[in-house]
Design an enzyme around this catalytic site. Structure first.
Site, PDB file in Angstrom:
ATOM      1  N   ASP A   1      -3.929   0.843  -9.683  1.00 44.53           N
ATOM      2  CA  ASP A   1      -5.631   0.555  -9.916  1.00 44.53           C
ATOM      3  C   ASP A   1      -5.732   0.250 -11.356  1.00 44.53           C
ATOM      4  O   ASP A   1      -6.491  -0.630 -11.676  1.00 44.53           O
ATOM      5  CB  ASP A   1      -6.204   1.746  -9.431  1.00 44.53           C
ATOM      6  CG  ASP A   1      -6.177   2.022  -8.187  1.00 44.53           C
ATOM      7  OD1 ASP A   1      -5.465   1.231  -7.328  1.00 44.53           O
ATOM      8  OD2 ASP A   1      -6.403   3.092  -7.641  1.00 44.53           O
TER       9      ASP A   1
ATOM     10  N   THR B   1       3.047   1.934  -2.094  1.00 43.23           N
ATOM     11  CA  THR B   1       4.362   1.669  -2.679  1.00 43.23           C
ATOM     12  C   THR B   1       4.374   2.030  -3.958  1.00 43.23           C
ATOM     13  O   THR B   1       5.355   2.081  -4.727  1.00 43.23           O
ATOM     14  CB  THR B   1       4.531   0.216  -2.447  1.00 43.23           C
ATOM     15  OG1 THR B   1       3.511  -0.605  -2.790  1.00 43.23           O
ATOM     16  CG2 THR B   1       5.039  -0.245  -1.022  1.00 43.23           C
ATOM     17  N   ASP B   2       3.030   1.995  -4.897  1.00 46.33           N
ATOM     18  CA  ASP B   2       3.043   2.137  -6.261  1.00 46.33           C
ATOM     19  C   ASP B   2       3.816   3.569  -6.754  1.00 46.33           C
ATOM     20  O   ASP B   2       4.736   3.500  -7.759  1.00 46.33           O
ATOM     21  CB  ASP B   2       1.814   1.941  -6.812  1.00 46.33           C
ATOM     22  CG  ASP B   2       0.753   3.015  -6.562  1.00 46.33           C
ATOM     23  OD1 ASP B   2       0.925   3.780  -5.634  1.00 46.33           O
ATOM     24  OD2 ASP B   2      -0.341   2.939  -7.193  1.00 46.33           O
TER      25      ASP B   2
ATOM     26  N   SER C   1     -11.460   1.242  -6.702  1.00 44.10           N
ATOM     27  CA  SER C   1     -11.153   1.531  -7.991  1.00 44.10           C
ATOM     28  C   SER C   1     -12.086   1.510  -8.811  1.00 44.10           C
ATOM     29  O   SER C   1     -12.047   1.043 -10.009  1.00 44.10           O
ATOM     30  CB  SER C   1     -10.093   0.433  -8.488  1.00 44.10           C
ATOM     31  OG  SER C   1      -8.898   0.992  -7.664  1.00 44.10           O
TER      32      SER C   1
ATOM     33  N   TYR D   1      -3.125  12.313   0.782  1.00 47.97           N
ATOM     34  CA  TYR D   1      -2.374  11.486  -0.423  1.00 47.97           C
ATOM     35  C   TYR D   1      -1.314  12.141  -0.888  1.00 47.97           C
ATOM     36  O   TYR D   1       0.074  11.626  -0.979  1.00 47.97           O
ATOM     37  CB  TYR D   1      -3.357  10.979  -1.397  1.00 47.97           C
ATOM     38  CG  TYR D   1      -2.876  10.040  -2.462  1.00 47.97           C
ATOM     39  CD1 TYR D   1      -2.902   8.557  -2.167  1.00 47.97           C
ATOM     40  CD2 TYR D   1      -2.321  10.357  -3.602  1.00 47.97           C
ATOM     41  CE1 TYR D   1      -2.324   7.886  -3.207  1.00 47.97           C
ATOM     42  CE2 TYR D   1      -1.863   9.508  -4.514  1.00 47.97           C
ATOM     43  CZ  TYR D   1      -1.929   8.117  -4.116  1.00 47.97           C
ATOM     44  OH  TYR D   1      -1.627   7.150  -5.334  1.00 47.97           O
TER      45      TYR D   1
ATOM     46  N   GLU E   1       0.765  -1.143   0.016  1.00 53.21           N
ATOM     47  CA  GLU E   1       0.011  -0.005  -0.060  1.00 53.21           C
ATOM     48  C   GLU E   1       0.820   1.313   0.170  1.00 53.21           C
ATOM     49  O   GLU E   1       1.713   1.171   0.997  1.00 53.21           O
ATOM     50  CB  GLU E   1      -0.733  -0.175   1.281  1.00 53.21           C
ATOM     51  CG  GLU E   1      -2.273   0.538   1.177  1.00 53.21           C
ATOM     52  CD  GLU E   1      -3.229  -0.327   0.017  1.00 53.21           C
ATOM     53  OE1 GLU E   1      -3.086   0.005  -1.350  1.00 53.21           O
ATOM     54  OE2 GLU E   1      -3.802  -1.300   0.446  1.00 53.21           O
TER      55      GLU E   1
ATOM     56  N   GLY F   1     -12.938   2.820  -2.253  1.00 53.17           N
ATOM     57  CA  GLY F   1     -11.496   2.377  -2.395  1.00 53.17           C
ATOM     58  C   GLY F   1     -11.333   1.160  -2.935  1.00 53.17           C
ATOM     59  O   GLY F   1     -10.443   0.265  -3.206  1.00 53.17           O
TER      60      GLY F   1
END
Ligand code: GLA
Length: 386
Positions: A170, A36-37, A124, A219, A34, A122
């Site tokens: 996503d 991490t992308d 997507s 975010y 989470e 959440g």
């Protein structure tokens, strides 16, 4: 009737003939990896059996007209003159913009869309919509379907047109999902490996029924903190910091930056280890890693919420639960639990009662199957290309 049939029937009602094409693209739940992308790291999501569907036929005037069953309204776009609007039509407009900007010649189309991915939870729903729109354009414009490349363009649509600064997870998983599998994605190279869910387990998505407006600003703040930490380590992204390097060199960081970086560095490790546990069919280990991921998101990355913590805590206490964590961006939305398949029903009843007692709210529960990625369902791709 299934949503697929509803969307096709609505098309036939509006246009007096069955749709020429039918496409779907799934939502997702992230098992681990989470935040991490956008650090060029690893994620381990699975596409779920909740989709956006579009039934459509081509138009020859360069226009797109799309009726949303959910919003009960039609959006109209001119491909040669895309303009910003408001709400859900921004997604098709953004995808058209990104595809054209990348040099694709797009044909117009008209159709109907329906969606059973819960909105704003959440899971997507936006990525599912973007990928379904891209799949529709690919069908009518005869574009090659290169899933990772299309995922990148859909992310670009969301970043640059819609204005949400998301990472690639996503859109990627909605594009490359595999039935019965989660997918380990390297968010730097976009290399993917499908990994099986441990035998005898089920994935249960627990929606806290809370939505927070705060998500976007928090975010972006987390992204900035991660970038700052990467700069301090002198690397392009936190993906390039090993646990050993972190332990050796992190003392120089400001305390908050250090905790943010610690989450990312060790979450990447946990994600790789989770994939290894899945390859080995080790459900206990996978569950333990999910529990550890939640603690790190709560304490170091600080993106959980009271309700998510109550939910995860309630889930972890129930027999048959192997692990649980918040999933997605955080601050509200959903948790995900890995449970013994035989216990999935009784687990769901218990967790609903315990969460209601602790948080004073009802939750919605989805026992999810891992599904395939965005596809042209009708006609089948082989037959559509003579
Ligand atoms: C949102 C973003 C993703 C990812 C997750 C957190 O879902 O869209 O790109 O950053 O949050 O893992």
């Amino acid at each position: 009737m299934s949503l697929r049939d509803d969307v096709a029937a609505c098309f036939t009602d509006r246009y007096g003939e069955p749709p020429r094409f039918l496409v779907r693209a799934p939502g997702r739940v992230n098992l681990i990896g989470e935040h991490t992308d956008y650090n060029d790291g690893f994620v381990l999501p699975m596409a779920i059996d909740r989709d956006t569907w579009i039934a459509l036929r081509p138009r020859d005037d360069g226009a797109v007209r799309l009726y949303s069953m959910l919003h009960e309204e039609e959006a109209a776009l001119a491909l040669a003159d895309l303009r910003h609007g408001e709400g859900w039509p921004e997604y098709p407009a953004g995808v058209a913009w990104a595809l054209q900007e990348a040099g694709n010649a797009l044909a117009g189309w008209e159709g109907v869309t329906g969606c059973d991915v819960p909105l704003g939870a959440g899971l997507s729903s936006s990525a599912a919509f973007e990928l379904a729109v891209a799949r529709s354009f690919a069908a009518v414009s005869d574009l090659a379907w290169d899933a990772p490349a299309i995922a990148r363009l859909c992310q670009r649509a969301e970043n640059r047109w819609v204005g949400v600064n998301c990472g690639i997870m996503d859109q990627m998983i909605s594009a490359v999902g595999r039935a019965g599998r989660a997918v380990l994605i390297d968010c730097r190279s976009l290399e993917c490996e499908a990994v099986p869910l441990p035998p005898g387990t089920a994935v249960v998505v627990l929606d806290t029924a809370t939505r927070r407006g705060l998500v976007d600003s928090a975010y972006n703040e987390r992204r900035a903190q991660c970038e700052e930490a990467a700069r301090a380590f002198g690397v392009p992204a936190l993906r390039d910091v090993s646990p050993a390097a972190f332990t050796e060199r992190s003392a120089a960081l400001a305390p908050t930056t250090r905790r943010r970086a610690r989450h990312i560095v060790f979450e990447n490790e946990r994600t790789l280890e989770a994939a290894a546990a899945m390859r080995a069919g080790d459900a206990q280990r996978l569950g333990a890693l999910m529990d550890a991921s939640h603690a790190s998101l709560r304490d170091d990355f600080e993106v959980s919420s009271r309700e998510l913590d109550l939910m995860v805590d309630a889930a972890q206490r129930i027999e048959g639960c192997l692990g649980a964590r918040m999933t997605g961006a955080g601050f509200g939305g959903c948790a995900v639990a890995l449970v013994e398949a035989d216990a999935a029903e009784s687990f769901s009843r218990r967790v609903a009662a315990d969460y209601a007692a602790a948080a004073g709210r009802e939750l919605s529960i989805h026992i999810c199957r891992a599904a395939g990625g965005a596809e042209l369902v009708r006609p089948e791709p082989a037959r559509s290309r003579p």
